[in-house]
Design an enzyme around this catalytic site. Structure first.
Site, short mmCIF file in Angstrom:
data_model
loop_
_atom_site.label_atom_id
_atom_site.label_comp_id
_atom_site.label_asym_id
_atom_site.label_seq_id
_atom_site.Cartn_x
_atom_site.Cartn_y
_atom_site.Cartn_z
N CYS A 133 85.81 26.08 45.28
CA CYS A 133 86.85 25.15 45.76
C CYS A 133 87.42 24.27 44.67
CB CYS A 133 86.01 24.33 46.97
SG CYS A 133 85.44 25.18 47.98
N HIS A 157 90.49 18.51 48.40
CA HIS A 157 90.23 19.63 48.80
C HIS A 157 89.89 19.51 50.28
CE1 HIS A 157 88.02 23.21 49.57
NE2 HIS A 157 86.82 22.74 49.66
N ASN A 183 88.95 25.34 55.72
CA ASN A 183 88.66 25.25 54.44
C ASN A 183 89.03 26.50 53.54
OD1 ASN A 183 87.44 25.25 51.67
ND2 ASN A 183 85.41 24.18 52.35
#
Ligand code: UT7
Length: 349
Positions: free
Chosen positions: A124, A266, A296
């Site tokens: 990520c 993020h 996500n």
């Protein structure tokens, strides 16, 4: 003033199929209420059979290149709108194949010629790492114009029976174009803070498929091909590391948290975004969130959030922007820039 990498194009792409919380609740022991209250996510996009990370990366890359051409054409800033891209960096942990990297295929399909291209693997945090890599190559004079893409298709590595990870992750790609410019220009990347801690490597992982497992004869143990995440410690570290990284970059750049207009972190969990906001002393209006619509999306998360914030008018030229990410590795990283005037066209979904 010194040579710097300047952001001059932005794009993104999401697969067509949307999986709502309600649809997940028909297949798994979960509910729209649990997912919304524990994560802030309402839906996610997932690839169709046969669709891969490179397909999304090509679509996002094409949009970012079009945005860069339109921006250069409008800005009349002396930058040749047809200056070719001479570097492609793709952040992904779901490449089309374990070998070779996916970036050369993406560069080829975008018609970019024989440019250097490679993948960056930082889960990520991948987009921030890729941005730092491309920006460094521009400031070092190795490249003049770079396409930086974050693309992932985590739906392809999730355990269909795992209600936690299936609730969180979605597929997508986001991209930016960087060009050589001047550190005083809007869009110039003003600094980075990057870090890692391999003692947490097991917290976010796919156990099988790498050399550790494949050096042992025979098939992998059942289920080891799937992605796993130990949610609670990851949550704690995400808050701590994104806050610390942001703080240290702000000190270096000379901005106070109050002077930042937008923090694009993020998009893992709305409770993580709020906790980072609390640690940094931010107000809600400073925090960009689009995870309710996309979940996500791993390496695509930050550029897709930028794209949505621009499309929604939330992110404006002149805004001081802090990007911060956290992910598997463990890894984390932050970047700062003043948002430039950009032609972005219509978001592609
Ligand atoms: O992108 C890289 C970084 N990733 C992250 O930052 C993710 C960080 N972690 C998180 O966002 C959260 O830890 C999760 C969203 C993954 C989980 O939320 P949580 O509030 O930490 O839940 P938990 O793991 O502590 O689980 C609480 C309960 C458990 O049930 P029991 O054992 O208390 O009976 C879970 O089994 O919630 C259960 N649970 C669910 N229930 C309904 C977990 N997932 C679900 C679900 N639906 N989808």
């Amino acid at each position: 003033m010194s040579r710097a990498a300047v952001l001059c194009g932005l794009g993104g792409s999401l697969p067509e199929r949307i999986v709502s919380n309600e649809e997940l609740a028909e297949q798994l022991d979960t509910s729209d209420r649990w997912i919304r209250t524990r994560t802030g996510i309402g839906q996610r996009h997932v690839v169709a059979p046969g669709q891969s990370t490179s397909d999304l990366a090509v679509a996002a890359g094409a949009q970012a290149l079009a945005s860069a051409r339109a921006t250069a054409g409008r800005a009349d800033d002396g930058v040749d709108p047809v200056d070719p891209v001479d570097l492609v960096v793709l952040a992904t942990s779901t490449p089309d194949r374990p070998c070779p990297a996916t970036a050369p295929d993406v560069a080829h399909r975008l018609g970019l010629g024989h440019v250097p291209s490679f993948d960056v693997s930082a889960v990520c945090t991948g987009f921030v790492y890729a941005l730092a890599t491309a920006a460094s190559m521009i400031t070092a004079g190795i490249a003049g114009r770079a396409l930086v893409i974050g693309a992932d298709t985590f739906s392809t590595i999730l355990d269909p029976a795992d209600r936690t990870t299936r609730a969180i992750f979605g597929d997508g790609a986001g991209a930016v174009v960087l060009r050589a410019g001047d550190s005083g220009e809007p869009g110039a990347l003003l600094g980075f803070d990057l870090g890692s801690d391999g003692s947490g490597a097991d917290l976010i992982t796919v156990r099988a498929g790498g050399s550790r497992q494949r050096s042992v004869p025979g098939p992998a143990a059942e289920g080891e091909e799937f992605f796993t995440m130990d949610g609670r410690p990851v949550f704690t570290r995400a808050v701590l590391d994104m806050s610390r990284s942001s703080q240290s970059l702000l000190e270096r750049v000379g901005w106070s948290a109050a002077e930042v207009d937008k923090v694009v972190a993020h998009q893992a969990n709305i409770r993580i975004l709020n906790a980072v906001g609390e640690q940094l002393g931010l107000e809600e209006k400073q925090i960009v969130a689009n995870l309710d619509r996309v979940g996500n999306t791993v390496a695509a998360s930050i550029p897709l959030a930028l794209r949505d914030a621009v499309a929604g008018g939330e992110l404006q030229p002149g805004h001081r922007v802090l990007l911060t990410g956290f992910g598997g590795g463990l890894t984390w990283g932050s970047a700062a820039l003043v948002w430039p005037e950009l032609e972005t066209g219509r978001p592609h979904r």
